[in-house]
Design an enzyme around this catalytic site. Structure first.
Site, PDB file in Angstrom:
ATOM      1  N   HIS A 107       1.579 -11.485   1.496  1.00 43.52           N
ATOM      2  CA  HIS A 107       0.322 -10.954   0.954  1.00 43.52           C
ATOM      3  C   HIS A 107      -0.418 -12.019   0.140  1.00 43.52           C
ATOM      4  O   HIS A 107      -1.634 -12.122   0.197  1.00 43.52           O
ATOM      5  CB  HIS A 107       0.622  -9.734   0.067  1.00 43.52           C
ATOM      6  CG  HIS A 107      -0.509  -8.755  -0.025  1.00 43.52           C
ATOM      7  ND1 HIS A 107      -0.325  -7.402  -0.018  1.00 43.52           N
ATOM      8  CD2 HIS A 107      -1.848  -8.940  -0.124  1.00 43.52           C
ATOM      9  CE1 HIS A 107      -1.510  -6.810  -0.115  1.00 43.52           C
ATOM     10  NE2 HIS A 107      -2.439  -7.719  -0.179  1.00 43.52           N
TER      11      HIS A 107
ATOM     12  N   TYR B 212       0.821  -1.215   0.000  1.00 45.20           N
ATOM     13  CA  TYR B 212       0.000   0.000   0.000  1.00 45.20           C
ATOM     14  C   TYR B 212       0.859   1.270   0.000  1.00 45.20           C
ATOM     15  O   TYR B 212       0.349   2.363  -0.250  1.00 45.20           O
ATOM     16  CB  TYR B 212      -0.971   0.022   1.188  1.00 45.20           C
ATOM     17  CG  TYR B 212      -1.898  -1.176   1.271  1.00 45.20           C
ATOM     18  CD1 TYR B 212      -2.255  -1.899   0.128  1.00 45.20           C
ATOM     19  CD2 TYR B 212      -2.426  -1.597   2.485  1.00 45.20           C
ATOM     20  CE1 TYR B 212      -3.103  -2.994   0.199  1.00 45.20           C
ATOM     21  CE2 TYR B 212      -3.282  -2.687   2.567  1.00 45.20           C
ATOM     22  CZ  TYR B 212      -3.608  -3.388   1.417  1.00 45.20           C
ATOM     23  OH  TYR B 212      -4.446  -4.472   1.498  1.00 45.20           O
TER      24      TYR B 212
HETATM   25  N1  LIG Z   1      -4.734  -9.571   2.237  1.00 41.52           N
HETATM   26  C1  LIG Z   1      -5.316  -9.107   1.146  1.00 41.52           C
HETATM   27  O1  LIG Z   1      -5.040  -9.586   0.031  1.00 41.52           O
HETATM   28  C2  LIG Z   1      -6.347  -8.012   1.242  1.00 41.52           C
HETATM   29  C3  LIG Z   1      -7.128  -7.723   0.098  1.00 41.52           C
HETATM   30  C4  LIG Z   1      -8.109  -6.743   0.199  1.00 41.52           C
HETATM   31  C5  LIG Z   1      -8.303  -6.070   1.404  1.00 41.52           C
HETATM   32  N2  LIG Z   1      -7.503  -6.347   2.483  1.00 41.52           N
HETATM   33  C6  LIG Z   1      -7.661  -5.591   3.760  1.00 41.52           C
HETATM   34  O2  LIG Z   1      -9.026  -5.450   4.084  1.00 41.52           O
HETATM   35  C7  LIG Z   1      -9.359  -4.055   4.195  1.00 41.52           C
HETATM   36  C8  LIG Z   1     -10.791  -3.796   3.836  1.00 41.52           C
HETATM   37  O3  LIG Z   1     -11.120  -4.369   2.588  1.00 41.52           O
HETATM   38  P1  LIG Z   1     -11.869  -3.602   1.410  1.00 41.52           P
HETATM   39  O4  LIG Z   1     -11.459  -2.190   1.361  1.00 41.52           O
HETATM   40  O5  LIG Z   1     -11.660  -4.454   0.215  1.00 41.52           O
HETATM   41  O6  LIG Z   1     -13.435  -3.753   1.728  1.00 41.52           O
HETATM   42  P2  LIG Z   1     -14.492  -3.432   2.886  1.00 41.52           P
HETATM   43  O7  LIG Z   1     -13.897  -3.117   4.204  1.00 41.52           O
HETATM   44  O8  LIG Z   1     -15.471  -4.571   2.797  1.00 41.52           O
HETATM   45  O9  LIG Z   1     -15.261  -2.146   2.305  1.00 41.52           O
HETATM   46  C9  LIG Z   1     -14.745  -0.855   2.385  1.00 41.52           C
HETATM   47  C10 LIG Z   1     -15.794   0.131   1.876  1.00 41.52           C
HETATM   48  O10 LIG Z   1     -16.964   0.079   2.704  1.00 41.52           O
HETATM   49  C11 LIG Z   1     -17.321   1.392   3.142  1.00 41.52           C
HETATM   50  N3  LIG Z   1     -17.849   1.269   4.503  1.00 41.52           N
HETATM   51  C12 LIG Z   1     -17.184   0.957   5.641  1.00 41.52           C
HETATM   52  N4  LIG Z   1     -18.020   0.905   6.688  1.00 41.52           N
HETATM   53  C13 LIG Z   1     -19.242   1.205   6.215  1.00 41.52           C
HETATM   54  C14 LIG Z   1     -20.522   1.346   6.825  1.00 41.52           C
HETATM   55  N5  LIG Z   1     -20.711   1.141   8.131  1.00 41.52           N
HETATM   56  N6  LIG Z   1     -21.570   1.685   6.020  1.00 41.52           N
HETATM   57  C15 LIG Z   1     -21.396   1.889   4.689  1.00 41.52           C
HETATM   58  N7  LIG Z   1     -20.211   1.774   4.059  1.00 41.52           N
HETATM   59  C16 LIG Z   1     -19.134   1.440   4.821  1.00 41.52           C
HETATM   60  C17 LIG Z   1     -16.044   2.187   3.077  1.00 41.52           C
HETATM   61  O11 LIG Z   1     -16.318   3.568   2.819  1.00 41.52           O
HETATM   62  P3  LIG Z   1     -15.905   4.761   3.859  1.00 41.52           P
HETATM   63  O12 LIG Z   1     -14.402   4.742   3.954  1.00 41.52           O
HETATM   64  O13 LIG Z   1     -16.431   5.976   3.191  1.00 41.52           O
HETATM   65  O14 LIG Z   1     -16.578   4.450   5.161  1.00 41.52           O
HETATM   66  C18 LIG Z   1     -15.318   1.557   1.893  1.00 41.52           C
HETATM   67  O15 LIG Z   1     -15.741   2.156   0.684  1.00 41.52           O
HETATM   68  C19 LIG Z   1      -8.321  -3.360   3.297  1.00 41.52           C
HETATM   69  O16 LIG Z   1      -8.152  -2.005   3.582  1.00 41.52           O
HETATM   70  C20 LIG Z   1      -7.081  -4.185   3.633  1.00 41.52           C
HETATM   71  O17 LIG Z   1      -6.545  -3.774   4.877  1.00 41.52           O
HETATM   72  C21 LIG Z   1      -6.544  -7.336   2.422  1.00 41.52           C
END
Ligand SMILES: NC(=O)c1ccc[n+]([C@@H]2O[C@H](COP(=O)([O-])OP(=O)(O)OC[C@H]3O[C@@H](n4cnc5c(N)ncnc54)[C@H](OP(=O)(O)O)[C@@H]3O)[C@@H](O)[C@H]2O)c1
Length: 305
Positions: free
Chosen positions: A136, A78
Protein backbone atom coordinates in the site's frame (compact mmCIF):
# COMPACT_ATOMS: atom_id res chain seq x y z
CA UNK A 1 -16.41 -5.61 -22.87
CA UNK A 2 -13.82 -3.43 -21.09
CA UNK A 3 -10.71 -2.94 -23.26
CA UNK A 4 -7.32 -4.01 -21.90
CA UNK A 5 -3.62 -3.23 -22.25
CA UNK A 6 -0.60 -5.47 -21.76
CA UNK A 7 1.63 -5.38 -18.71
CA UNK A 8 5.40 -5.92 -18.93
CA UNK A 9 4.96 -9.56 -17.85
CA UNK A 10 2.45 -10.42 -20.59
CA UNK A 11 -0.80 -10.23 -18.57
CA UNK A 12 -3.60 -7.87 -19.57
CA UNK A 13 -5.04 -5.12 -17.38
CA UNK A 14 -8.46 -3.50 -17.98
CA UNK A 15 -8.25 0.18 -18.92
CA UNK A 16 -10.42 1.48 -16.06
CA UNK A 17 -10.82 0.20 -12.50
CA UNK A 18 -13.40 0.55 -9.74
CA UNK A 19 -12.19 1.07 -6.17
CA UNK A 20 -15.13 0.41 -3.81
CA UNK A 21 -13.05 1.48 -0.78
CA UNK A 22 -14.10 0.77 2.77
CA UNK A 23 -17.60 -0.13 3.95
CA UNK A 24 -17.74 1.90 7.19
CA UNK A 25 -15.81 5.00 6.01
CA UNK A 26 -16.18 7.38 8.98
CA UNK A 27 -19.32 5.78 10.49
CA UNK A 28 -19.67 5.00 14.16
CA UNK A 29 -22.75 5.53 16.34
CA UNK A 30 -21.97 6.79 19.86
CA UNK A 31 -25.27 8.51 20.64
CA UNK A 32 -26.30 6.42 23.66
CA UNK A 33 -23.58 7.60 26.03
CA UNK A 34 -20.99 5.72 28.03
CA UNK A 35 -23.14 3.90 30.63
CA UNK A 36 -23.22 0.10 30.38
CA UNK A 37 -26.66 0.14 28.72
CA UNK A 38 -25.57 3.06 26.54
CA UNK A 39 -22.49 1.17 25.36
CA UNK A 40 -24.60 -1.90 24.58
CA UNK A 41 -27.04 0.22 22.57
CA UNK A 42 -24.11 1.82 20.69
CA UNK A 43 -22.78 -1.64 19.92
CA UNK A 44 -26.12 -2.96 18.63
CA UNK A 45 -26.69 0.20 16.58
CA UNK A 46 -23.25 -0.07 15.02
CA UNK A 47 -23.85 -3.71 14.19
CA UNK A 48 -27.19 -2.93 12.50
CA UNK A 49 -25.63 -0.02 10.66
CA UNK A 50 -22.82 -2.28 9.48
CA UNK A 51 -25.29 -4.89 8.18
CA UNK A 52 -27.17 -2.19 6.29
CA UNK A 53 -23.98 -0.64 4.88
CA UNK A 54 -22.50 -4.03 3.97
CA UNK A 55 -25.61 -4.91 1.93
CA UNK A 56 -25.39 -1.61 0.08
CA UNK A 57 -21.66 -2.13 -0.47
CA UNK A 58 -22.11 -5.60 -1.98
CA UNK A 59 -24.91 -4.25 -4.19
CA UNK A 60 -22.69 -1.45 -5.48
CA UNK A 61 -19.78 -3.80 -6.30
CA UNK A 62 -22.17 -6.20 -8.09
CA UNK A 63 -23.58 -3.24 -10.00
CA UNK A 64 -20.06 -2.12 -10.99
CA UNK A 65 -19.17 -5.57 -12.29
CA UNK A 66 -22.47 -5.89 -14.15
CA UNK A 67 -22.00 -2.42 -15.63
CA UNK A 68 -18.73 -3.60 -17.19
CA UNK A 69 -15.90 -3.05 -14.69
CA UNK A 70 -13.44 -5.93 -14.51
CA UNK A 71 -10.63 -4.35 -12.48
CA UNK A 72 -11.57 -4.29 -8.78
CA UNK A 73 -9.10 -2.31 -6.69
CA UNK A 74 -8.85 -3.33 -3.07
CA UNK A 75 -6.60 -3.23 -0.01
CA UNK A 76 -6.53 -5.35 3.13
CA UNK A 77 -6.55 -1.96 4.91
CA UNK A 78 -10.19 -1.44 3.88
CA UNK A 79 -11.28 -4.49 5.87
CA UNK A 80 -14.16 -5.71 3.67
CA UNK A 81 -12.58 -8.55 1.71
CA UNK A 82 -15.40 -10.94 2.58
CA UNK A 83 -17.91 -8.51 1.07
CA UNK A 84 -15.85 -8.30 -2.11
CA UNK A 85 -15.89 -12.12 -2.25
CA UNK A 86 -19.71 -12.12 -1.91
CA UNK A 87 -20.06 -9.48 -4.61
CA UNK A 88 -17.84 -11.42 -7.02
CA UNK A 89 -19.93 -14.55 -6.47
CA UNK A 90 -23.22 -12.66 -6.83
CA UNK A 91 -22.11 -10.94 -10.05
CA UNK A 92 -22.08 -14.24 -11.93
CA UNK A 93 -19.00 -13.12 -13.89
CA UNK A 94 -16.32 -15.78 -14.30
CA UNK A 95 -13.32 -15.44 -11.97
CA UNK A 96 -10.87 -15.50 -14.93
CA UNK A 97 -12.62 -12.48 -16.46
CA UNK A 98 -11.94 -10.33 -13.40
CA UNK A 99 -8.74 -8.50 -12.44
CA UNK A 100 -8.78 -8.53 -8.65
CA UNK A 101 -6.29 -6.32 -6.87
CA UNK A 102 -5.23 -6.29 -3.27
CA UNK A 103 -2.43 -4.78 -1.24
CA UNK A 104 -0.60 -5.40 1.96
CA UNK A 105 -1.20 -2.78 4.67
CA UNK A 106 1.51 -0.71 6.34
CA UNK A 107 0.71 -2.37 9.64
CA UNK A 108 1.23 -5.84 8.14
CA UNK A 109 4.53 -4.66 6.66
CA UNK A 110 5.68 -3.29 10.01
CA UNK A 111 4.82 -6.68 11.57
CA UNK A 112 6.79 -8.44 8.81
CA UNK A 113 3.66 -10.49 8.14
CA UNK A 114 3.80 -10.53 4.35
CA UNK A 115 3.18 -14.20 3.65
CA UNK A 116 0.59 -14.70 6.39
CA UNK A 117 -1.21 -11.49 5.41
CA UNK A 118 -1.28 -12.47 1.75
CA UNK A 119 -2.87 -15.84 2.46
CA UNK A 120 -5.36 -14.25 4.86
CA UNK A 121 -6.47 -11.92 2.06
CA UNK A 122 -6.67 -14.77 -0.41
CA UNK A 123 -8.82 -16.77 2.02
CA UNK A 124 -11.17 -13.87 2.79
CA UNK A 125 -11.51 -13.07 -0.90
CA UNK A 126 -12.23 -16.79 -1.51
CA UNK A 127 -9.73 -16.82 -4.38
CA UNK A 128 -6.75 -19.01 -5.18
CA UNK A 129 -4.75 -16.26 -6.86
CA UNK A 130 -4.68 -12.45 -6.95
CA UNK A 131 -4.37 -10.71 -10.30
CA UNK A 132 -2.43 -7.75 -8.97
CA UNK A 133 -0.77 -7.56 -5.57
CA UNK A 134 1.14 -4.54 -4.26
CA UNK A 135 2.21 -2.91 -1.04
CA UNK A 136 0.00 0.00 0.00
CA UNK A 137 2.89 2.35 0.83
CA UNK A 138 6.68 2.07 0.62
CA UNK A 139 7.13 1.90 4.40
CA UNK A 140 10.60 3.28 5.13
CA UNK A 141 13.01 0.55 6.19
CA UNK A 142 10.51 -2.22 5.39
CA UNK A 143 9.28 -1.98 1.80
CA UNK A 144 12.36 -3.59 0.22
CA UNK A 145 12.02 -6.75 2.34
CA UNK A 146 8.27 -6.75 1.76
CA UNK A 147 8.95 -6.67 -1.96
CA UNK A 148 11.33 -9.65 -1.76
CA UNK A 149 8.67 -11.70 0.03
CA UNK A 150 6.06 -10.64 -2.51
CA UNK A 151 8.43 -11.79 -5.25
CA UNK A 152 8.51 -15.25 -3.62
CA UNK A 153 4.70 -15.44 -3.68
CA UNK A 154 4.72 -14.31 -7.31
CA UNK A 155 7.23 -17.01 -8.25
CA UNK A 156 5.05 -19.58 -6.48
CA UNK A 157 2.20 -18.63 -8.85
CA UNK A 158 -0.21 -16.97 -6.41
CA UNK A 159 0.04 -13.55 -8.07
CA UNK A 160 -0.39 -12.74 -11.79
CA UNK A 161 1.14 -9.26 -11.63
CA UNK A 162 3.29 -7.80 -8.92
CA UNK A 163 3.42 -4.09 -8.31
CA UNK A 164 3.74 -1.22 -5.93
CA UNK A 165 1.77 1.78 -4.75
CA UNK A 166 2.73 5.30 -3.79
CA UNK A 167 6.29 4.91 -5.06
CA UNK A 168 8.52 7.74 -6.16
CA UNK A 169 11.25 7.01 -8.69
CA UNK A 170 13.86 6.43 -5.94
CA UNK A 171 11.71 3.68 -4.35
CA UNK A 172 11.43 1.83 -7.66
CA UNK A 173 15.15 2.28 -8.36
CA UNK A 174 15.84 0.65 -5.00
CA UNK A 175 13.60 -2.32 -5.79
CA UNK A 176 15.24 -2.79 -9.17
CA UNK A 177 18.62 -3.04 -7.40
CA UNK A 178 17.21 -5.62 -4.96
CA UNK A 179 15.45 -8.04 -7.30
CA UNK A 180 15.34 -9.17 -10.91
CA UNK A 181 11.54 -8.80 -10.93
CA UNK A 182 10.41 -5.40 -12.17
CA UNK A 183 7.13 -3.98 -10.82
CA UNK A 184 4.40 -4.18 -13.47
CA UNK A 185 2.32 -1.33 -12.05
CA UNK A 186 2.84 1.69 -9.80
CA UNK A 187 -0.45 2.89 -8.28
CA UNK A 188 -0.17 6.57 -7.36
CA UNK A 189 -2.35 9.64 -6.95
CA UNK A 190 -2.93 11.26 -10.37
CA UNK A 191 -5.52 13.80 -11.50
CA UNK A 192 -5.41 17.14 -13.33
CA UNK A 193 -4.57 19.02 -10.09
CA UNK A 194 -1.60 16.69 -9.61
CA UNK A 195 -0.45 15.35 -12.95
CA UNK A 196 2.77 13.57 -11.87
CA UNK A 197 4.33 13.96 -15.34
CA UNK A 198 7.98 13.16 -14.39
CA UNK A 199 6.96 10.00 -12.51
CA UNK A 200 4.67 8.83 -15.33
CA UNK A 201 7.49 9.41 -17.83
CA UNK A 202 9.95 7.47 -15.67
CA UNK A 203 7.50 4.55 -15.29
CA UNK A 204 6.76 4.53 -19.00
CA UNK A 205 10.51 4.30 -19.81
CA UNK A 206 10.75 1.30 -17.47
CA UNK A 207 7.66 -0.35 -18.99
CA UNK A 208 5.68 0.13 -15.74
CA UNK A 209 1.97 0.96 -16.09
CA UNK A 210 0.73 3.78 -13.86
CA UNK A 211 -2.62 3.32 -12.16
CA UNK A 212 -4.03 6.69 -11.12
CA UNK A 213 -5.96 6.71 -7.86
CA UNK A 214 -8.21 9.53 -6.65
CA UNK A 215 -8.43 9.85 -10.42
CA UNK A 216 -11.21 12.43 -10.46
CA UNK A 217 -9.76 14.28 -7.45
CA UNK A 218 -12.79 13.33 -5.36
CA UNK A 219 -14.89 15.68 -7.48
CA UNK A 220 -12.91 18.59 -6.04
CA UNK A 221 -14.44 22.02 -6.58
CA UNK A 222 -11.13 23.42 -7.86
CA UNK A 223 -11.41 20.96 -10.75
CA UNK A 224 -15.07 20.66 -11.61
CA UNK A 225 -15.66 24.41 -11.76
CA UNK A 226 -12.87 25.10 -14.27
CA UNK A 227 -14.25 26.86 -17.38
CA UNK A 228 -11.59 25.18 -19.55
CA UNK A 229 -12.91 21.74 -18.60
CA UNK A 230 -16.54 22.83 -18.95
CA UNK A 231 -15.83 24.03 -22.49
CA UNK A 232 -14.25 20.72 -23.53
CA UNK A 233 -17.09 18.79 -21.89
CA UNK A 234 -19.68 20.83 -23.80
CA UNK A 235 -17.89 20.24 -27.11
CA UNK A 236 -18.15 16.44 -26.74
CA UNK A 237 -21.48 16.46 -24.89
CA UNK A 238 -19.79 14.67 -21.98
CA UNK A 239 -19.47 15.39 -18.26
CA UNK A 240 -16.33 16.93 -16.76
CA UNK A 241 -15.59 13.61 -15.04
CA UNK A 242 -15.74 11.82 -18.39
CA UNK A 243 -13.27 14.35 -19.83
CA UNK A 244 -10.88 13.74 -16.93
CA UNK A 245 -11.15 9.96 -17.34
CA UNK A 246 -10.52 10.26 -21.08
CA UNK A 247 -7.46 12.43 -20.32
CA UNK A 248 -6.11 9.60 -18.11
CA UNK A 249 -6.65 7.01 -20.84
CA UNK A 250 -4.91 9.09 -23.50
CA UNK A 251 -2.02 9.59 -21.06
CA UNK A 252 -1.87 5.77 -20.77
CA UNK A 253 -2.80 5.93 -17.08
CA UNK A 254 -5.30 3.36 -15.76
CA UNK A 255 -7.74 5.40 -13.65
CA UNK A 256 -9.14 3.86 -10.47
CA UNK A 257 -12.42 5.56 -9.56
CA UNK A 258 -14.77 5.07 -6.65
CA UNK A 259 -18.50 5.30 -7.23
CA UNK A 260 -21.25 3.42 -5.47
CA UNK A 261 -23.86 4.93 -7.76
CA UNK A 262 -25.03 2.83 -10.73
CA UNK A 263 -25.60 5.83 -12.99
CA UNK A 264 -22.16 7.33 -12.26
CA UNK A 265 -20.50 3.91 -12.60
CA UNK A 266 -21.86 3.76 -16.15
CA UNK A 267 -20.98 7.40 -16.85
CA UNK A 268 -17.37 6.79 -15.83
CA UNK A 269 -16.80 4.03 -18.38
CA UNK A 270 -18.74 5.67 -21.21
CA UNK A 271 -15.58 7.31 -22.50
CA UNK A 272 -14.62 5.23 -25.51
CA UNK A 273 -16.60 7.10 -28.18
CA UNK A 274 -14.56 10.30 -28.41
CA UNK A 275 -10.95 11.44 -28.54
CA UNK A 276 -9.40 14.57 -27.01
CA UNK A 277 -7.19 16.61 -29.33
CA UNK A 278 -3.51 17.23 -28.57
CA UNK A 279 -4.35 20.85 -27.65
CA UNK A 280 -7.10 19.72 -25.27
CA UNK A 281 -4.74 17.22 -23.64
CA UNK A 282 -2.16 20.01 -23.13
CA UNK A 283 -4.84 22.32 -21.76
CA UNK A 284 -5.80 19.71 -19.15
CA UNK A 285 -2.12 19.03 -18.39
CA UNK A 286 -1.71 22.74 -17.66
CA UNK A 287 -4.33 22.61 -14.86
CA UNK A 288 -1.64 21.00 -12.68
CA UNK A 289 -0.96 22.85 -9.40
CA UNK A 290 0.95 19.96 -7.78
CA UNK A 291 -1.81 19.60 -5.22
CA UNK A 292 -1.93 16.20 -3.54
CA UNK A 293 -5.18 15.17 -1.86
CA UNK A 294 -3.41 12.21 -0.20
CA UNK A 295 0.00 11.86 1.45
CA UNK A 296 3.50 12.23 0.08
CA UNK A 297 5.26 8.88 0.69
CA UNK A 298 8.47 10.77 1.54
CA UNK A 299 6.74 12.78 4.19
CA UNK A 300 4.28 10.75 6.25
CA UNK A 301 4.15 8.78 9.47
CA UNK A 302 3.76 5.12 8.52
CA UNK A 303 3.03 4.08 12.09
CA UNK A 304 -0.34 5.88 11.91
CA UNK A 305 -1.09 5.78 8.17
N1 LIG B 1 -3.14 3.13 -3.08
C1 LIG B 1 -3.61 4.10 -2.32
O1 LIG B 1 -2.91 4.58 -1.41
C2 LIG B 1 -4.98 4.67 -2.58
C3 LIG B 1 -5.34 5.87 -1.92
C4 LIG B 1 -6.60 6.41 -2.19
C5 LIG B 1 -7.46 5.77 -3.07
N2 LIG B 1 -7.09 4.59 -3.66
C6 LIG B 1 -8.03 3.87 -4.57
O2 LIG B 1 -8.66 4.77 -5.45
C7 LIG B 1 -10.09 4.70 -5.29
C8 LIG B 1 -10.75 6.00 -5.60
O3 LIG B 1 -10.15 7.07 -4.90
P1 LIG B 1 -10.94 8.17 -4.06
O4 LIG B 1 -12.12 7.57 -3.41
O5 LIG B 1 -9.90 8.82 -3.23
O6 LIG B 1 -11.36 9.30 -5.12
P2 LIG B 1 -12.17 9.46 -6.49
O7 LIG B 1 -12.46 8.19 -7.20
O8 LIG B 1 -11.42 10.53 -7.23
O9 LIG B 1 -13.54 10.14 -6.00
C9 LIG B 1 -14.59 9.41 -5.44
C10 LIG B 1 -15.78 10.34 -5.23
O10 LIG B 1 -16.24 10.85 -6.49
C11 LIG B 1 -17.64 10.64 -6.64
N3 LIG B 1 -17.90 10.35 -8.05
C12 LIG B 1 -17.55 9.25 -8.76
N4 LIG B 1 -17.93 9.37 -10.04
C13 LIG B 1 -18.54 10.56 -10.15
C14 LIG B 1 -19.18 11.24 -11.23
N5 LIG B 1 -19.24 10.72 -12.46
N6 LIG B 1 -19.73 12.46 -10.97
C15 LIG B 1 -19.67 13.00 -9.73
N7 LIG B 1 -19.08 12.41 -8.67
C16 LIG B 1 -18.52 11.18 -8.88
C17 LIG B 1 -17.95 9.47 -5.73
O11 LIG B 1 -19.30 9.56 -5.24
P3 LIG B 1 -20.42 8.41 -5.55
O12 LIG B 1 -19.92 7.14 -4.91
O13 LIG B 1 -21.64 8.96 -4.89
O14 LIG B 1 -20.54 8.31 -7.04
C18 LIG B 1 -16.96 9.66 -4.59
O15 LIG B 1 -17.48 10.54 -3.62
C19 LIG B 1 -10.27 4.20 -3.84
O16 LIG B 1 -11.52 3.64 -3.59
C20 LIG B 1 -9.14 3.18 -3.77
O17 LIG B 1 -9.52 1.98 -4.41
C21 LIG B 1 -5.85 4.04 -3.44
Amino acid sequence: MMEKIKLNNGYDIPLIGIGPGSVMRGYSVQIFGKSKIGQLCNKISNRLLYIYKAKKYIKSVVSAINTGYRLIDYSAAYGSEKLIAKAIQKSGVEREDLFVTSRITNHQQLNKDVRTSFFESLKKLELDYIDFYMFHWPVTGYYEDTWLEMVELYKEGYIRALGVANCHQHHIDNLIKKSEILPTINQVEVHPLFTQKPLIEYCSKKGIIVEGYTAIARFDDRLIRLPALKQIAQKYNKSIVQIVIRWHLQNKVVPIIRSSNKRRQLENISVFDFQLTKEEMLKIDSININSRLRYDPDNCDFSVL
